[in-house]
Design a protein around this motif. Structure first.
Motif, PDB file in Angstrom:
ATOM      1  N   VAL A  21      33.243 -42.798  -9.827  1.00 52.29           N
ATOM      2  CA  VAL A  21      32.374 -43.277  -8.789  1.00 52.29           C
ATOM      3  C   VAL A  21      31.108 -44.027  -9.145  1.00 52.29           C
ATOM      4  O   VAL A  21      30.411 -44.627  -8.377  1.00 52.29           O
ATOM      5  CB  VAL A  21      31.814 -41.836  -7.858  1.00 52.29           C
ATOM      6  CG1 VAL A  21      33.117 -41.289  -7.370  1.00 52.29           C
ATOM      7  CG2 VAL A  21      30.848 -40.991  -8.548  1.00 52.29           C
ATOM      8  N   ILE A  22      30.649 -44.250 -10.525  1.00 54.85           N
ATOM      9  CA  ILE A  22      29.560 -44.808 -11.084  1.00 54.85           C
ATOM     10  C   ILE A  22      29.823 -46.347 -10.998  1.00 54.85           C
ATOM     11  O   ILE A  22      30.540 -46.629 -11.787  1.00 54.85           O
ATOM     12  CB  ILE A  22      29.324 -44.247 -12.153  1.00 54.85           C
ATOM     13  CG1 ILE A  22      28.668 -42.832 -12.144  1.00 54.85           C
ATOM     14  CG2 ILE A  22      28.037 -44.895 -12.694  1.00 54.85           C
ATOM     15  CD1 ILE A  22      28.426 -42.085 -13.387  1.00 54.85           C
ATOM     16  N   PRO A  23      29.096 -47.075 -10.197  1.00 55.41           N
ATOM     17  CA  PRO A  23      29.316 -48.569 -10.575  1.00 55.41           C
ATOM     18  C   PRO A  23      28.466 -48.867 -11.611  1.00 55.41           C
ATOM     19  O   PRO A  23      27.322 -48.454 -12.165  1.00 55.41           O
ATOM     20  CB  PRO A  23      28.438 -49.084  -9.143  1.00 55.41           C
ATOM     21  CG  PRO A  23      27.915 -47.817  -8.772  1.00 55.41           C
ATOM     22  CD  PRO A  23      28.135 -46.917  -9.278  1.00 55.41           C
ATOM     23  N   HIS A  24      28.788 -50.197 -12.162  1.00 56.08           N
ATOM     24  CA  HIS A  24      27.919 -50.757 -13.252  1.00 56.08           C
ATOM     25  C   HIS A  24      26.748 -51.499 -12.779  1.00 56.08           C
ATOM     26  O   HIS A  24      25.960 -51.629 -13.472  1.00 56.08           O
ATOM     27  CB  HIS A  24      28.823 -51.597 -14.069  1.00 56.08           C
ATOM     28  CG  HIS A  24      29.930 -50.914 -14.753  1.00 56.08           C
ATOM     29  ND1 HIS A  24      31.298 -51.306 -14.075  1.00 56.08           N
ATOM     30  CD2 HIS A  24      30.389 -49.806 -15.612  1.00 56.08           C
ATOM     31  CE1 HIS A  24      32.455 -50.807 -14.717  1.00 56.08           C
ATOM     32  NE2 HIS A  24      31.688 -49.803 -15.585  1.00 56.08           N
ATOM     33  N   VAL A  25      26.788 -51.942 -11.693  1.00 51.68           N
ATOM     34  CA  VAL A  25      25.719 -52.614 -11.126  1.00 51.68           C
ATOM     35  C   VAL A  25      25.456 -52.215  -9.483  1.00 51.68           C
ATOM     36  O   VAL A  25      26.461 -52.169  -8.707  1.00 51.68           O
ATOM     37  CB  VAL A  25      25.979 -54.160 -10.983  1.00 51.68           C
ATOM     38  CG1 VAL A  25      24.957 -54.889 -10.265  1.00 51.68           C
ATOM     39  CG2 VAL A  25      26.072 -54.568 -12.429  1.00 51.68           C
ATOM     40  N   ILE A 151      35.697 -47.180  -7.274  1.00 53.89           N
ATOM     41  CA  ILE A 151      36.953 -46.201  -8.005  1.00 53.89           C
ATOM     42  C   ILE A 151      37.966 -47.078  -8.440  1.00 53.89           C
ATOM     43  O   ILE A 151      38.622 -47.016  -9.631  1.00 53.89           O
ATOM     44  CB  ILE A 151      37.416 -45.101  -6.887  1.00 53.89           C
ATOM     45  CG1 ILE A 151      36.277 -44.026  -6.801  1.00 53.89           C
ATOM     46  CG2 ILE A 151      38.702 -44.721  -7.556  1.00 53.89           C
ATOM     47  CD1 ILE A 151      36.601 -42.897  -6.058  1.00 53.89           C
ATOM     48  N   MET A 152      38.466 -48.253  -7.530  1.00 55.42           N
ATOM     49  CA  MET A 152      39.430 -48.941  -7.904  1.00 55.42           C
ATOM     50  C   MET A 152      38.973 -49.902  -9.264  1.00 55.42           C
ATOM     51  O   MET A 152      39.980 -49.909 -10.182  1.00 55.42           O
ATOM     52  CB  MET A 152      39.793 -50.080  -6.892  1.00 55.42           C
ATOM     53  CG  MET A 152      40.922 -50.970  -7.181  1.00 55.42           C
ATOM     54  SD  MET A 152      41.325 -52.077  -6.187  1.00 55.42           S
ATOM     55  CE  MET A 152      40.008 -53.232  -6.068  1.00 55.42           C
ATOM     56  N   ALA A 153      37.840 -50.404  -9.184  1.00 54.83           N
ATOM     57  CA  ALA A 153      37.504 -51.201 -10.412  1.00 54.83           C
ATOM     58  C   ALA A 153      37.517 -50.178 -11.633  1.00 54.83           C
ATOM     59  O   ALA A 153      37.876 -50.540 -13.082  1.00 54.83           O
ATOM     60  CB  ALA A 153      36.120 -51.628 -10.206  1.00 54.83           C
ATOM     61  N   ASN A 154      36.634 -48.999 -11.632  1.00 55.33           N
ATOM     62  CA  ASN A 154      36.988 -47.980 -12.796  1.00 55.33           C
ATOM     63  C   ASN A 154      38.183 -47.373 -13.357  1.00 55.33           C
ATOM     64  O   ASN A 154      38.790 -47.301 -14.424  1.00 55.33           O
ATOM     65  CB  ASN A 154      36.059 -46.940 -12.497  1.00 55.33           C
ATOM     66  CG  ASN A 154      34.351 -47.271 -12.501  1.00 55.33           C
ATOM     67  OD1 ASN A 154      34.108 -48.364 -13.303  1.00 55.33           O
ATOM     68  ND2 ASN A 154      33.584 -46.606 -11.691  1.00 55.33           N
ATOM     69  N   ARG A 155      39.333 -47.600 -12.315  1.00 56.70           N
ATOM     70  CA  ARG A 155      40.602 -47.094 -12.691  1.00 56.70           C
ATOM     71  C   ARG A 155      41.199 -48.274 -13.392  1.00 56.70           C
ATOM     72  O   ARG A 155      42.035 -47.893 -14.114  1.00 56.70           O
ATOM     73  CB  ARG A 155      41.393 -46.913 -11.273  1.00 56.70           C
ATOM     74  CG  ARG A 155      41.175 -45.597 -10.999  1.00 56.70           C
ATOM     75  CD  ARG A 155      42.317 -45.624  -9.524  1.00 56.70           C
ATOM     76  NE  ARG A 155      42.081 -44.061  -8.987  1.00 56.70           N
ATOM     77  CZ  ARG A 155      42.551 -43.789  -7.959  1.00 56.70           C
ATOM     78  NH1 ARG A 155      43.429 -44.588  -7.210  1.00 56.70           N
ATOM     79  NH2 ARG A 155      42.610 -42.435  -7.520  1.00 56.70           N
ATOM     80  N   ALA A 178      32.179 -53.115 -11.960  1.00 60.57           N
ATOM     81  CA  ALA A 178      32.286 -52.820 -10.662  1.00 60.57           C
ATOM     82  C   ALA A 178      30.680 -52.840 -10.158  1.00 60.57           C
ATOM     83  O   ALA A 178      29.681 -52.438 -10.767  1.00 60.57           O
ATOM     84  CB  ALA A 178      32.596 -51.199 -10.659  1.00 60.57           C
ATOM     85  N   ILE A 179      30.691 -53.727  -9.091  1.00 60.50           N
ATOM     86  CA  ILE A 179      29.283 -53.965  -8.357  1.00 60.50           C
ATOM     87  C   ILE A 179      29.267 -53.493  -6.965  1.00 60.50           C
ATOM     88  O   ILE A 179      30.210 -53.878  -6.081  1.00 60.50           O
ATOM     89  CB  ILE A 179      29.057 -55.460  -8.237  1.00 60.50           C
ATOM     90  CG1 ILE A 179      28.932 -56.116  -9.783  1.00 60.50           C
ATOM     91  CG2 ILE A 179      27.659 -55.676  -7.518  1.00 60.50           C
ATOM     92  CD1 ILE A 179      28.642 -57.754  -9.844  1.00 60.50           C
ATOM     93  N   TRP A 180      28.379 -52.397  -6.704  1.00 57.72           N
ATOM     94  CA  TRP A 180      28.372 -51.871  -5.434  1.00 57.72           C
ATOM     95  C   TRP A 180      27.275 -52.571  -4.742  1.00 57.72           C
ATOM     96  O   TRP A 180      26.199 -52.567  -4.967  1.00 57.72           O
ATOM     97  CB  TRP A 180      28.130 -50.289  -5.632  1.00 57.72           C
ATOM     98  CG  TRP A 180      28.073 -49.768  -4.459  1.00 57.72           C
ATOM     99  CD1 TRP A 180      28.921 -49.685  -3.304  1.00 57.72           C
ATOM    100  CD2 TRP A 180      26.985 -48.464  -4.264  1.00 57.72           C
ATOM    101  NE1 TRP A 180      28.309 -48.606  -2.315  1.00 57.72           N
ATOM    102  CE2 TRP A 180      27.336 -48.117  -2.768  1.00 57.72           C
ATOM    103  CE3 TRP A 180      25.924 -47.931  -5.038  1.00 57.72           C
ATOM    104  CZ2 TRP A 180      26.660 -47.165  -2.270  1.00 57.72           C
ATOM    105  CZ3 TRP A 180      25.434 -46.967  -4.522  1.00 57.72           C
ATOM    106  CH2 TRP A 180      25.518 -46.389  -3.247  1.00 57.72           C
ATOM    107  N   THR A 181      27.597 -52.830  -3.455  1.00 59.13           N
ATOM    108  CA  THR A 181      26.479 -53.311  -2.552  1.00 59.13           C
ATOM    109  C   THR A 181      26.340 -52.271  -1.595  1.00 59.13           C
ATOM    110  O   THR A 181      27.191 -51.845  -0.638  1.00 59.13           O
ATOM    111  CB  THR A 181      27.107 -54.610  -1.760  1.00 59.13           C
ATOM    112  OG1 THR A 181      28.324 -54.176  -1.088  1.00 59.13           O
ATOM    113  CG2 THR A 181      27.457 -55.778  -2.564  1.00 59.13           C
ATOM    114  N   GLU A 211      23.234 -44.023 -17.764  1.00 56.25           N
ATOM    115  CA  GLU A 211      24.572 -44.442 -18.274  1.00 56.25           C
ATOM    116  C   GLU A 211      24.986 -45.770 -18.004  1.00 56.25           C
ATOM    117  O   GLU A 211      25.401 -46.262 -18.818  1.00 56.25           O
ATOM    118  CB  GLU A 211      25.751 -43.518 -17.611  1.00 56.25           C
ATOM    119  CG  GLU A 211      27.039 -43.699 -18.130  1.00 56.25           C
ATOM    120  CD  GLU A 211      28.201 -42.561 -17.558  1.00 56.25           C
ATOM    121  OE1 GLU A 211      28.801 -42.954 -16.578  1.00 56.25           O
ATOM    122  OE2 GLU A 211      28.123 -41.414 -18.200  1.00 56.25           O
ATOM    123  N   THR A 212      24.913 -46.017 -16.866  1.00 57.12           N
ATOM    124  CA  THR A 212      25.107 -47.434 -16.543  1.00 57.12           C
ATOM    125  C   THR A 212      24.138 -48.617 -17.123  1.00 57.12           C
ATOM    126  O   THR A 212      24.611 -49.685 -17.515  1.00 57.12           O
ATOM    127  CB  THR A 212      25.308 -47.858 -14.923  1.00 57.12           C
ATOM    128  OG1 THR A 212      23.891 -47.452 -14.365  1.00 57.12           O
ATOM    129  CG2 THR A 212      26.348 -47.000 -14.233  1.00 57.12           C
TER     130      THR A 212
END
Length: 244
Positions: A21-25, A151-155, A178-181, A211-212
């Motif tokens: 669940v953790i986005p990179h950005v 989650i899709m990006a991290n998978r 993974a960029i979360w807006t 972490e990110t």
């Protein structure tokens, strides 16, 4: 609204790997994304969610706040992947055609909703079919939902990420960025969004706050532009125009 079985089952996958669940950005909206920096870092393709990312939910026109025209640019490396337009619930592909027409961006046709593995396979198939194929680690996935987009990006991470502190961000992530807006153009599913945000806060505390940021993704974030119209176009326009 269609029942998203992959999205419903996603929280159970978190029991095994909560870091999904953790986005990179994290940005308020896509105006904060430095697409030129992404391009310079080696990212060549982008996957965008539509609702509350590019448009008002259930509308097909770009929100005026983004102040960017997507028409007239080479968009072979950019696609829209949603959980309505382009899916098996989009009878005759009418929604996909409308979105593609208004945004001048192709819409991925896929049978399984995000973050399902079949949807991931469709994304990979699309980018591997280009004249110059794009691997997962050269993709950026942008969306406003944790349980689907992030989650899709991290998978899609390969598990072969570099552990070297000297390695560039792309190598240390080992998959799509993974960029979360976390902002919304119009309130929608706010209870679920609250639950997603709460879970993300808990996982970040458990995993460690740094972490990110430790992989060097801060360089992809810029300040929000002023509300005045930008006559020369935005960084997103330039990124979309450069991608091939």
């Amino acid at each position: 609204m269609s029942l998203n079985i992959p999205g419903i089952l996603a929280p159970f996958h978190l029991l095994k790997n909560p870091r999904l669940v953790i986005p990179h950005v994290t940005v308020k909206d896509i105006r904060q994304i430095d697409f030129l920096a992404l391009r310079n870092a080696g990212y060549r393709g982008a996957v965008f969610d539509k609702d509350n990312c590019l448009t008002i939910p259930y509308e097909d026109i770009l929100v005026p706040q983004l102040n960017v025209s997507l028409k007239g640019h080479e968009l072979k490396n950019v696609i829209i992947v949603g959980n309505s337009a382009g899916t098996k619930y989009d009878a005759g592909g009418i929604q996909a055609e409308s979105v593609s027409y208004h945004l001048s961006v192709p819409v991925l046709r896929h049978d399984t909703l995000k973050p399902g593995y079949s949807c991931i396979a469709s994304i990979r198939s699309y980018f591997s079919s280009l004249s110059v194929p794009i691997p997962d680690d050269e993709l950026v996935i942008v969306g406003d939902r944790i349980f689907t987009d992030v989650i899709m990006a991290n998978r899609m991470r390969s598990g072969f990420a570099s552990s070297s502190n000297d390695a560039p961000a792309r190598a240390r992530i080992g998959g799509p960025l993974a960029i979360w807006t976390d902002g919304v153009w119009q309130k929608e599913s706010m209870t679920m969004r609250w639950a997603e945000r709460r879970l993300l806060d808990l996982v970040r505390k458990w995993a460690g706050h740094g972490e990110t940021s430790s992989v060097g993704t801060d360089i992809f974030v810029r300040e929000l532009p002023s509300p005045e119209p930008r006559k020369t176009g935005s960084a997103l326009t330039k990124f979309l125009g450069m991608t091939r």
